[in-house]
Every structure is written in structure tokens, then in C-alpha cells.
Design a protein around this motif. Sequence first.
Motif, PDB file in Angstrom:
ATOM      1  N   VAL B  95       0.972  -1.206   0.068  1.00  0.00           N
ATOM      2  CA  VAL B  95      -0.257  -0.119   0.146  1.00  0.00           C
ATOM      3  C   VAL B  95       0.785   1.306   0.152  1.00  0.00           C
ATOM      4  O   VAL B  95       1.910   1.036   0.494  1.00  0.00           O
ATOM      5  CB  VAL B  95      -1.118   0.128   1.276  1.00  0.00           C
ATOM      6  CG1 VAL B  95      -2.197  -1.058   1.088  1.00  0.00           C
ATOM      7  CG2 VAL B  95      -0.036  -0.102   2.442  1.00  0.00           C
ATOM      8  N   ALA B  97       0.510   5.468   0.926  1.00  0.00           N
ATOM      9  CA  ALA B  97      -0.091   6.325   1.685  1.00  0.00           C
ATOM     10  C   ALA B  97      -0.057   7.497   0.930  1.00  0.00           C
ATOM     11  O   ALA B  97       0.958   7.909   0.678  1.00  0.00           O
ATOM     12  CB  ALA B  97       0.486   6.177   3.186  1.00  0.00           C
ATOM     13  N   LYS B  98      -1.064   8.371   0.807  1.00  0.00           N
ATOM     14  CA  LYS B  98      -1.136   9.758   0.269  1.00  0.00           C
ATOM     15  C   LYS B  98      -2.239  10.549   1.278  1.00  0.00           C
ATOM     16  O   LYS B  98      -3.009   9.834   2.117  1.00  0.00           O
ATOM     17  CB  LYS B  98      -1.532   9.701  -1.018  1.00  0.00           C
ATOM     18  CG  LYS B  98      -2.658   9.179  -1.271  1.00  0.00           C
ATOM     19  CD  LYS B  98      -2.938   9.295  -2.940  1.00  0.00           C
ATOM     20  CE  LYS B  98      -4.473   9.029  -3.206  1.00  0.00           C
ATOM     21  NZ  LYS B  98      -5.473   9.396  -3.742  1.00  0.00           N
ATOM     22  N   GLN B  99      -2.015  11.925   1.206  1.00  0.00           N
ATOM     23  CA  GLN B  99      -2.970  12.578   1.907  1.00  0.00           C
ATOM     24  C   GLN B  99      -4.111  13.144   1.410  1.00  0.00           C
ATOM     25  O   GLN B  99      -3.993  13.671  -0.031  1.00  0.00           O
ATOM     26  CB  GLN B  99      -2.210  13.667   2.526  1.00  0.00           C
ATOM     27  CG  GLN B  99      -1.393  13.309   3.893  1.00  0.00           C
ATOM     28  CD  GLN B  99      -0.296  14.472   4.357  1.00  0.00           C
ATOM     29  OE1 GLN B  99      -0.058  15.187   3.525  1.00  0.00           O
ATOM     30  NE2 GLN B  99      -0.120  14.142   5.471  1.00  0.00           N
ATOM     31  N   PHE B 106      -5.479  16.825   7.488  1.00  0.00           N
ATOM     32  CA  PHE B 106      -5.026  15.930   6.498  1.00  0.00           C
ATOM     33  C   PHE B 106      -5.353  14.488   6.840  1.00  0.00           C
ATOM     34  O   PHE B 106      -4.970  13.834   8.036  1.00  0.00           O
ATOM     35  CB  PHE B 106      -3.362  16.149   6.553  1.00  0.00           C
ATOM     36  CG  PHE B 106      -3.010  17.152   5.910  1.00  0.00           C
ATOM     37  CD1 PHE B 106      -2.966  17.359   4.634  1.00  0.00           C
ATOM     38  CD2 PHE B 106      -2.787  18.438   6.715  1.00  0.00           C
ATOM     39  CE1 PHE B 106      -2.706  18.606   4.023  1.00  0.00           C
ATOM     40  CE2 PHE B 106      -2.399  19.633   6.159  1.00  0.00           C
ATOM     41  CZ  PHE B 106      -2.263  19.812   4.654  1.00  0.00           C
ATOM     42  N   PRO B 108      -5.022  10.393   5.745  1.00  0.00           N
ATOM     43  CA  PRO B 108      -4.133   9.625   4.905  1.00  0.00           C
ATOM     44  C   PRO B 108      -4.973   8.675   4.163  1.00  0.00           C
ATOM     45  O   PRO B 108      -6.325   8.269   4.916  1.00  0.00           O
ATOM     46  CB  PRO B 108      -3.564   8.725   6.176  1.00  0.00           C
ATOM     47  CG  PRO B 108      -4.274   8.604   7.283  1.00  0.00           C
ATOM     48  CD  PRO B 108      -5.114  10.223   7.149  1.00  0.00           C
ATOM     49  N   PHE B 110      -4.944   5.165   2.021  1.00  0.00           N
ATOM     50  CA  PHE B 110      -3.915   3.939   1.325  1.00  0.00           C
ATOM     51  C   PHE B 110      -4.326   3.750   0.207  1.00  0.00           C
ATOM     52  O   PHE B 110      -5.654   3.725  -0.312  1.00  0.00           O
ATOM     53  CB  PHE B 110      -4.189   2.708   2.349  1.00  0.00           C
ATOM     54  CG  PHE B 110      -3.826   3.029   3.789  1.00  0.00           C
ATOM     55  CD1 PHE B 110      -2.588   3.352   3.859  1.00  0.00           C
ATOM     56  CD2 PHE B 110      -4.729   2.727   4.745  1.00  0.00           C
ATOM     57  CE1 PHE B 110      -2.040   3.495   5.155  1.00  0.00           C
ATOM     58  CE2 PHE B 110      -4.287   3.091   6.097  1.00  0.00           C
ATOM     59  CZ  PHE B 110      -2.927   3.369   6.420  1.00  0.00           C
ATOM     60  N   THR B 155      -9.082   4.705   9.312  1.00  0.00           N
ATOM     61  CA  THR B 155      -8.024   5.644   9.835  1.00  0.00           C
ATOM     62  C   THR B 155      -8.611   7.172   9.899  1.00  0.00           C
ATOM     63  O   THR B 155      -8.210   7.977  10.757  1.00  0.00           O
ATOM     64  CB  THR B 155      -6.860   5.440   8.970  1.00  0.00           C
ATOM     65  OG1 THR B 155      -6.503   3.981   8.728  1.00  0.00           O
ATOM     66  CG2 THR B 155      -5.503   5.986   9.732  1.00  0.00           C
TER      67      THR B 155
END
Lengths: 123, 264, 363
Positions: B95, B97-99, B106, B108, B110, B155
Amino acid sequence: MASNATYKDRQLLAVIGDEDSVTGLLLAGIGHVTEGADAQRNFLVVDSKTETSQIEQAFRNFTEERKDIAVLLINQHIAERIRHSVDTFADPFPAVLEIPSKDHPYDPEKDSVLKRVRRLFGE
Amino acid sequence: MSGAVGREPVFPTRQSLGLMKSKLKGAETGHSLLKRKSEALTKWTEITRRIDEAKRKMGRVMQIAAFSLAEVSYAVGGDIGYQVQESAKQARFRVRAKQENVSGVFLPQFESYTQEGVNDFALTGLGKGGQQIQRCRETYARAVETLVELASLQTAFLILDEVIKVVNRRVNAIEHVIIPRTENTIKYINSELDELDREEFYRLKKVSGKKQRDTAAADAEILAARKKQEAEEAAAGGSAPVKPEPEAEAADVLGENEDNDVIF
Amino acid sequence: MEGLFFNTNGGFVEGVVRGYRNTLLTGQNYSNLVQCETIDDVKLQLGPAYGDFLAALPPNPSTSALAGKMTDKLVSEFRYLVAQSVGSTAKFLEYLTYGYMIDNIALLITGTLHERDTRELLERCHPLGWFETLPVLCVASNIEELYNSVLIETPLAPYFKGSLSHQDLDELNIEIVRNTLYKNYLEDFHNFVQTHPDFSGPTREIMSEILQFEADRRAINITLNSFGTELSKQERRKLYPEFGNLYPEGSLMLSRADDIEGVALAVSAVSDYKSFFDAVGLSQGGGGMGGMGGGPADGKSLEDLFYQKEMEMSKMVFTRQFTPAVVYAWMKLKEQEIRNVTWISECIAQNQKERIGNFISVF
């Protein structure tokens, strides 16, 4: 956010589950064994003989010690055995996800996160 | 309930009144902004519903996946678990992760991707069951994608939950403590200032009353003196014309009495 | 002529097996099984056939526990047969267990390679592939020791010798090792039944047919499953057993095949296989391997068709007399039965009734 750097490194999934769940997930390709002398696996097979302390330890290892795990999958019936640890673990990383297993269908009542959802809405 | 929240320890001056008024204005602006943020975020907690849905979906997906594993064991006629566990070396499924920015928070996200060229189980089931294993891998890969999606949602929810709590605490603090307190202070300052005003007014009134009384006394004296004079004149002149005299007398009176200062 | 003396040594075993055969589940049993709502019902339905073996199971057991108990029955029956047999029949039965031994040894090799405690693996070993010296192999701490003890201690030594060195165990994928062993085993088994003086007529005929089929099936499967992997064509060819209906021309063509069409072409000389490929042809033509076995309940996969064929052959074996081949046939039928029941109970346990009929019953 300060955690920017730390979660960029998180690429792997980890799993704590019964043999069938682990086998299936490994077939999907999530299995990873680190190289070197202290090779670490990112999965733990739990059967009836596995001690609860072993599960606890694996859980701590995946959630606290290892920094490369983004998502931890855990069979719900195994999460039941270490419910306290699962409930008290509130960090967003790694995401702890309770999954059903073949012999134990999913029960939303027991899920730590869904419990929090309910609490949020005061149900 | 304003009594309970107390007030700021300030001197009731016009300057601090001005300060308090701008503070109140600031607090109200902040409150409405935070309130809007909180509402925007809370709207986002519809993800809880999505989590709920996704969790249910996960149940189904995992069931299908588990079933495909049953197919494998039917075709292979044995247990491949151990072999699979031992063959695992490199994660193929990973995976990233980006925001995502939601109202200044912010979150996250996946994103799953597969590492090409890594295949630990290529030869598993070579003798028999290979096709089923292949299918099972695909089924499970899809299932894991669902799981990753769910993990993102979860998350995001945990972070949002935390942020919303903080924002709501702030909103409540402003709404129930800071604003009433400031208003209370303003009220206090106002009342103190009013009190001063009233005192001043009373004092002025008192002064002017006294002044009037004194003036009236002086007038009465003058009038008495003048009457006396007139009486004397009338007694002396008898037939002397009275009419023109008062005018001169009146002017005279003023002129003559100029020196008599009024002392309070 | 052989019928005259067969019964002296083999008659009892054959008779017992024919008795066992009658306890195999029939179509009637299966249609009862598929209507079960819970595993407990399944257990109840299996009562007459499996009796005491299922008694120890807890209420609503897992499917794997159920399958384990059923296998236990197969094992104990087989052990009884082994105990009752002598001479060439005993040897024949021993050959039957080699296939399982190969799996067990492959398991131990895997464990040793990854430096696991191989003792834990013993309970994962298939009981039919158990031999007295199997625990000895667990003493080996590295692959060379293991290789030496396999050579010394196991009946499989001939299959290792000549085709695998201890470096190979280390370097080759365990699946290649396993399939190399299996190829050697099949060839040896085939050779055994063809050349042993005690076997004649029916045994040779039947076993040669069955083993040829098995050899072809493996060759076809290996070819199909090797597409898209690092297995080279030369290596692949080494895994094909050197007999069977496809050997040698078909094997050669298989070894050159690049895709499913190539395989279909290679097997087209044998009408049975051709019809299999025609039957599944539609589902795999476009979708490749992924499409295989993915069809709905009526669309059988190639493996299913192979199993079906195997079962029919096994059933036919019982029409012959004076041959230990019935033991082989019975074992295959029994294994299929266990797979069937596992499948059915899996479908019941997981609520996937649509495909519950996807088992193979020949009686």
C-alpha cells in the motif's frame, strides 16, 4: 502533519489470523519476510495451541515496534482474545482492521472501531 | 447563569470596555468559523456509514475469498498452508499512503498497488490445483483491496474523530465560557460606568440646584432693598413720578450690585 | 491362469476391499448430504458409513476436522489391508503410499530450508505417507544432512538418486523437486506393475491405463500451470513422466506449447483429452487460465473433468477380478469421497449453496 515522513514508509500489510485466513492473504501476496539474520515475518498463524501472550506480543510488534506496517489485519475471534490491547490501541497508524474468518462470521457488535462510531453518536 | 462564569479582572474604564468589545467580536467570529468547521467535519463523518457498509461488504468478500480457498483444497486434495507460509518472501501486494485535505485536516489514504515481478507462489500447485490457486490469489487480492479501502476509511475516521472532538471542545469553550464571560465583563464595565455617570449627573444637578437657590436668595434681597428704597422715596417725595424710575433703578441695581460676589 | 493362484495370497485383501467399496457413499447419500443445513446434519448423514470415527467430533465441527476424521478411517482401513497382504500385493500397497511420502518429504524439505522446527511438521504429514524412519529426518539440521538421511532412511532414495543432488534441494523450487520425485515415482510404479512376474493380465492392463492417465494428467497440468512462471521449457520437459498416452509425441508438443491452444493441440491425438479441452474450451479461450474453473455450477473445470475421468476408471476397475488394482481404485474413490464431503460441508458452512453440486459421484 509531523507524521508525514513516518507513514510514507509504511507499505506493508500484516496479518494475525487462523491458518486459512493467513494462507489466503499470503496468496494475495501480502507476505513479507525481512532479509538478514533476524528475519521477521509479517504474519502470525494462530491455532488452538497458540498462547495469548504470543498473540499479544505479535500485536505489539506489528503495531509499535515495526514501522513499515500500514494496515494490520486480525481475525475477529483472535482480536477477542486480546480485546483489551486492541481496544486501547487508538493510533491511526497502523490501521487495525478486524476481519472475519471462515469459521467465525463477522460480528459488528465486537468491533473496536464500530464501538467508537456508536459512542460518537451516543447510541 | 452569568454569575457563574465570572468576569475578567479589569478596571471598569472606557478603554477596557473597548478592549472587551473587540474581544467579544473576535470570539464570535471564531465561534462561527469553528462551528462551520465542525459542521463540515461532522458532515464528513458520514464516512461512519461508509465504514459500516464497507465492513458488511468485507464480510461478504472475505466469505467468497474463503470459499475460493476451499476450492483450492478441493482441487489440490491437501493442505497448502504450510508451503504458502514458507514460500512467502517479498510482499507483492503493498500500500502507498497519500494525504487528502478535508477542511484543513490531513487524512491519510491508503492506495494498494502490486509490486510487479514478485511472485512467490508461481509454482505452487504445479502438479495439480494450479488454476484454482491462481483464481484464489486473484479473489484474495480483490478482497485485500477492499480491506485496504476499509482501512483508509477507518484511519480517516479515527483522525477525524479526534479532530472533531478538539474542535467541538473549542466551540463549546467559546460558546459557554469565553463569550458569556466577556459579555459579563462588558455588562459589568457598563454598569460601573453608568453608576459613575449617574453620580456625576446627580452631583451636577445638586450644584445647579444650590446655585439657583442662592440666586433666588440674592434676588429676594435685592427686591427687598428696592422696596424699602421705594417706600422711603415715596415717603420723602410723595408726588414724585414713579414710572420712569424703576427703569433707571433696575439698570442701576444691576450695575450697582455687580461687586457683590456670590459665594457658595 | 493367474486367477488360479491369486486368491492364495491376494484373495482376502481383494474381498475386503470389495466390502469397503460397498460403504462408499452413493448418489442417494449425496443427495441427502446436499440438503443438510448444518455440519451436524452432515455428520448424521455420514453416520452409517463412518460410524465411530465421527463420534469424537464436537458439535458442529470445522470442515477440516471432519475431513481429518474421514481420512483417519481411510488410513485405518488401508493399514488393515497392508497388515493382511503379503508378497507382491504388499509391495503394491507400499507403492501406493509413496505418493504421499513425496508430499511429506517435500514438506520437511521446506521446513528444513527455512530452518523451522521440523518436529512440528510431523503432525502435518499425511498419515498414509508415514514411514517408521520419518521422524529421523527431523534430526537433520541442514539440507545436506537431510538429503543424506533421505537417501539412507527412506524408500524414496531411488527417486532422488540420479535426478536430484543436495544442491538441487537448496536451489530448486520445492515444487520442481516434488514434481521430479513424482515423475520418477510414476515411472517406477509403472515399471513395477509391468515387469513384476506376479502381475499379469488384468493388473497390468488396469494399472497401465490408470498410471498412463495419471502421467498425462500431470504433464498437462504442469504445462498449464507453468505458463507465466519462470519455469523454462527444458525444465518443464524434465518433469513429464516418460510414458503415457501422450508420450513421446504429445509430450514433445506439450514441452513446446506456449499457451492453452498449444496444449490443446498437443493432446488432440488422444480423444479423451481432446474432448476435455473442447468441453472447457469456451471458458478458457479468451480468459486464459483465470477463466478456468470459474464457470458456474454446470461448467466444470479441466481438473474436474480429470477427476471425473479418474473416478470412472476407478469404478470400472471393480468389474475386474484377481488384481490388487482394486485397492488403488478404492483409495482414489475414497479420497474423492472425502473431497466431496469436504466440499459439501464447506458449501454448507459458508452458505454458498449455489455450487454445492460441484462434486463428483460415480455410484
